[in-house]
Design a protein around this motif. Sequence first.
Motif, PDB file in Angstrom:
ATOM      1  N   LYS A 121       0.807  -1.218   0.000  1.00 47.16           N
ATOM      2  CA  LYS A 121       0.000   0.000   0.000  1.00 47.16           C
ATOM      3  C   LYS A 121       0.841   1.268   0.000  1.00 47.16           C
ATOM      4  O   LYS A 121       0.362   2.342  -0.343  1.00 47.16           O
ATOM      5  N   GLN A 126       5.455   0.351  -4.558  1.00 49.71           N
ATOM      6  CA  GLN A 126       4.897   0.225  -5.892  1.00 49.71           C
ATOM      7  C   GLN A 126       5.873   0.628  -6.988  1.00 49.71           C
ATOM      8  O   GLN A 126       5.601   0.431  -8.172  1.00 49.71           O
ATOM      9  N   SER A 174       2.012  -3.828   5.550  1.00 46.78           N
ATOM     10  CA  SER A 174       0.874  -3.125   4.946  1.00 46.78           C
ATOM     11  C   SER A 174       0.693  -3.587   3.505  1.00 46.78           C
ATOM     12  O   SER A 174       1.397  -3.137   2.598  1.00 46.78           O
ATOM     13  N   ASP A 176      -2.404  -5.863   0.761  1.00 49.59           N
ATOM     14  CA  ASP A 176      -3.713  -6.510   0.596  1.00 49.59           C
ATOM     15  C   ASP A 176      -3.456  -7.973   0.270  1.00 49.59           C
ATOM     16  O   ASP A 176      -3.085  -8.315  -0.856  1.00 49.59           O
TER      17      ASP A 176
END
Length: 203
Positions: A121, A126, A174, A176
């Motif tokens: 996240k 990313q 953190s 998903d």
Amino acid sequence: MKIKGLLFFLCITGAIFAEAQEIKLPEPQKQGGEPLMLALSKRATTRNFDTQRAIEPQSLSNLLWAAWGYNREDKRTAPSAMNRQELTLYIITEQGAYSYDARQNRLCEIAAGDFRKSAGKQPFAQTAPLNIIFVADLDKAPGNDMMFVDCGFVSQNIYLYCASAGLGTVVRGSFDGDELAKVLKLNERQKVLLTQSVGYPAQ
């Protein structure tokens, strides 16, 4: 494909034998590096990575072996409770998602493409050159909370290798898990436990 992605692709296909979605890694270098006490003195968390510099195949091989490779016939570089070896490492790079086959020292492609937005996240996760995903096989560790302890051993190996090799890293909770399970094509008995980003520190 971006220039840095192309260079990485040419590097791994030119310097490493690849066949049928499998990437054979170079043999890990098991000598060299910095002394343990010096590596410990340099161990730190890094969240700011050089997004233009990929991790070289040799460094990747060394890193994955140091994290969770075999250093004896059926033993690993990190301990696991009752030697269950319930963990599998997956990696996500700009090029795709892969599982690490420690026995054969190779990467097995799960899916081609850039899935780093699913790796965590935090924005830095990313864009990091490498994200390592810790996945437990629940059939090997039913009701076994020690799998989280085992993750800690592997994560610390990564920290120490990075400190020795001039890489930066940060372990992350953190993420998903459901999204990662879809990207990595996990079954219902596989569970994402932890993630860790790796790259060269930004200057």
